[in-house]
Design a protein around this motif. Structure first.
Motif, PDB file in Angstrom:
ATOM      1  N   ARG A  33       0.774  -1.179   0.218  1.00 33.09           N
ATOM      2  CA  ARG A  33      -0.010  -0.055  -0.019  1.00 33.09           C
ATOM      3  C   ARG A  33       0.922   1.102  -0.139  1.00 33.09           C
ATOM      4  N   ASP A  36       2.224   1.577  -3.524  1.00 35.98           N
ATOM      5  CA  ASP A  36       1.368   2.340  -4.335  1.00 35.98           C
ATOM      6  C   ASP A  36       0.984   3.693  -4.176  1.00 35.98           C
ATOM      7  N   GLU A  39       3.606   5.543  -5.772  1.00 36.96           N
ATOM      8  CA  GLU A  39       3.552   5.534  -7.237  1.00 36.96           C
ATOM      9  C   GLU A  39       2.454   6.130  -7.739  1.00 36.96           C
ATOM     10  N   ARG A  41      -0.731   5.031  -7.230  1.00 33.89           N
ATOM     11  CA  ARG A  41      -2.077   4.107  -7.220  1.00 33.89           C
ATOM     12  C   ARG A  41      -2.777   4.293  -5.763  1.00 33.89           C
ATOM     13  N   LEU A  42      -3.948   4.620  -6.060  1.00 35.44           N
ATOM     14  CA  LEU A  42      -4.870   4.802  -4.894  1.00 35.44           C
ATOM     15  C   LEU A  42      -5.818   3.604  -4.831  1.00 35.44           C
ATOM     16  N   ASP A  44      -9.754   2.404  -4.672  1.00 38.67           N
ATOM     17  CA  ASP A  44     -10.919   3.050  -4.857  1.00 38.67           C
ATOM     18  C   ASP A  44     -11.527   3.869  -3.751  1.00 38.67           C
ATOM     19  N   ALA A  47      -9.267   6.984  -3.776  1.00 38.24           N
ATOM     20  CA  ALA A  47      -9.643   7.944  -4.942  1.00 38.24           C
ATOM     21  C   ALA A  47     -10.844   8.760  -4.987  1.00 38.24           C
TER      22      ALA A  47
END
Length: 53
Positions: A33, A36, A39, A41-42, A44, A47
């Motif tokens: 996590r 992520d 980088e 990336r979350l 859902d 986000a």
């Protein structure tokens, strides 16, 4: 939960009653996590978070 506003419990990471906090902190799930997020990336639920905006 990884988020205090995740009322549906979608970001469950571990059970601190079954594992120590240190074990949770060093777990593969938490490591992934963090990577992520670094980088971009979350999850859902992250986000869609109103606190992120």
């Amino acid at each position: 939960m990884s988020c205090c506003t995740d009322y549906e419990g979608l970001t469950k990471t571990a059970n601190v009653f079954a594992s120590s906090i240190e074990e949770v902190w060093r777990s593969e799930t938490v490591r992934q996590r963090k990577q992520d997020m670094l980088e971009g990336r979350l999850l859902d639920v992250c986000a869609r978070c109103m606190g992120l905006k």
